[in-house]
Design an enzyme around this catalytic site. Structure first.
Site, PDB file in Angstrom:
ATOM      1  N   LEU A  28     -21.620 -28.581 -16.518  1.00 27.08           N
ATOM      2  CA  LEU A  28     -22.693 -28.563 -15.743  1.00 27.08           C
ATOM      3  C   LEU A  28     -22.928 -27.171 -15.111  1.00 27.08           C
ATOM      4  O   LEU A  28     -23.993 -26.618 -15.206  1.00 27.08           O
ATOM      5  CB  LEU A  28     -22.268 -29.523 -14.599  1.00 27.08           C
ATOM      6  CG  LEU A  28     -23.654 -29.609 -13.311  1.00 27.08           C
ATOM      7  CD1 LEU A  28     -24.879 -30.010 -13.835  1.00 27.08           C
ATOM      8  CD2 LEU A  28     -23.019 -30.273 -12.237  1.00 27.08           C
ATOM      9  N   HIS A  29     -21.950 -26.488 -14.697  1.00 28.13           N
ATOM     10  CA  HIS A  29     -21.967 -25.099 -14.319  1.00 28.13           C
ATOM     11  C   HIS A  29     -22.758 -24.077 -15.384  1.00 28.13           C
ATOM     12  O   HIS A  29     -23.652 -23.560 -14.982  1.00 28.13           O
ATOM     13  CB  HIS A  29     -20.662 -24.731 -13.990  1.00 28.13           C
ATOM     14  CG  HIS A  29     -20.629 -23.207 -13.593  1.00 28.13           C
ATOM     15  ND1 HIS A  29     -21.493 -22.402 -12.787  1.00 28.13           N
ATOM     16  CD2 HIS A  29     -19.905 -22.055 -14.467  1.00 28.13           C
ATOM     17  CE1 HIS A  29     -21.408 -21.086 -12.771  1.00 28.13           C
ATOM     18  NE2 HIS A  29     -20.371 -20.863 -13.744  1.00 28.13           N
ATOM     19  N   ARG A  30     -22.452 -24.234 -16.609  1.00 34.37           N
ATOM     20  CA  ARG A  30     -22.982 -23.359 -17.534  1.00 34.37           C
ATOM     21  C   ARG A  30     -24.534 -23.626 -17.711  1.00 34.37           C
ATOM     22  O   ARG A  30     -25.169 -23.094 -17.913  1.00 34.37           O
ATOM     23  CB  ARG A  30     -22.441 -23.747 -18.935  1.00 34.37           C
ATOM     24  CG  ARG A  30     -20.899 -23.124 -19.148  1.00 34.37           C
ATOM     25  CD  ARG A  30     -20.210 -23.098 -20.324  1.00 34.37           C
ATOM     26  NE  ARG A  30     -18.839 -22.528 -20.212  1.00 34.37           N
ATOM     27  CZ  ARG A  30     -18.082 -23.071 -20.994  1.00 34.37           C
ATOM     28  NH1 ARG A  30     -18.019 -24.120 -21.762  1.00 34.37           N
ATOM     29  NH2 ARG A  30     -16.883 -22.330 -20.819  1.00 34.37           N
ATOM     30  N   THR A 175     -24.760 -22.146  -8.756  1.00 33.07           N
ATOM     31  CA  THR A 175     -24.765 -22.707  -9.879  1.00 33.07           C
ATOM     32  C   THR A 175     -23.681 -23.581 -10.132  1.00 33.07           C
ATOM     33  O   THR A 175     -23.340 -24.003 -11.157  1.00 33.07           O
ATOM     34  CB  THR A 175     -24.717 -21.541 -10.985  1.00 33.07           C
ATOM     35  OG1 THR A 175     -23.560 -20.532 -10.690  1.00 33.07           O
ATOM     36  CG2 THR A 175     -26.096 -20.535 -11.133  1.00 33.07           C
TER      37      THR A 175
END
Length: 187
Positions: A28-30, A175
């Site tokens: 998800l962060h990426r 992010t």
């Protein structure tokens, strides 16, 4: 109106829940970095401080069009066998709002000494005198272990859930889907 998507981890005899949550959150962060999304927040309905756990569900929160675009992206590739994704739904009108934020813990005396040596030109002994081994902070709050894309290092992202507060009109997240100023609906 704001909406949410629940992504629940399925039990797996080969992988512990915290490992799967780390992999899911890293993906998800990426994606949030890639699409530069600042309207998507996260919460963990299973968050508990005793014993510290985030539970088995990652909840994505945000405007319906943004969640739809996010979920149309193939970011869950490789996780489909380990997750159950619920349909996008409206957030209940009576949901409480709570801050969920990252807590950065200065827990490694070795790392702190290396930093002192680098920044202040101290010798190893001087740094050891300033920062003995017992100066490492210990916390007992839930965390997710992530892998840094830039350095490849693994690190814990400690998360602290605050008490209920008033909702805000401004909806802005980093992010990681976290914010120091935007409380998330908690239900």
């Amino acid at each position: 109106m704001l909406h949410y998507v629940d992504i629940r981890l399925l039990p797996d005899p080969e992988f512990p829940e915290h490992l799967l949550m780390g992999a899911l959150f890293t993906k998800l962060h990426r994606l949030l970095v890639e699409v530069q999304a600042c309207t998507i927040g996260v919460s963990f309905p299973g968050y508990r401080e005793t014993p510290p756990t985030l539970g088995n569900t990652l909840r994505l929160l945000g405007p319906e069009p943004d969640l739809t675009r996010l979920m149309e992206n193939p970011w869950l590739k490789g996780m489909r066998d380990h997750t159950e994704v619920k349909p996008i739904a409206p957030i209940p009108a009576n949901a409480a709002h709570r801050p969920l934020r990252r807590i950065q813990v200065k827990s490694s005396p070795d790392r702190l000494r290396r930093r002192q040596m680098r920044r202040h030109g101290l010798t190893e002994q001087q740094a050891l005198d300033r920062i003995p081994n017992d100066k490492g902070a210990r916390v007992r709050i839930p965390f997710v272990t992530l892998s840094s894309t830039s350095t490849g290092q693994r690190f814990p992202l400690f998360l602290e859930l605050g008490p209920p507060i008033s909702a805000t009109e401004k909806w802005s997240f980093n992010t990681y889907g976290l914010s120091n100023s935007t409380p998330v609906p908690w239900f």
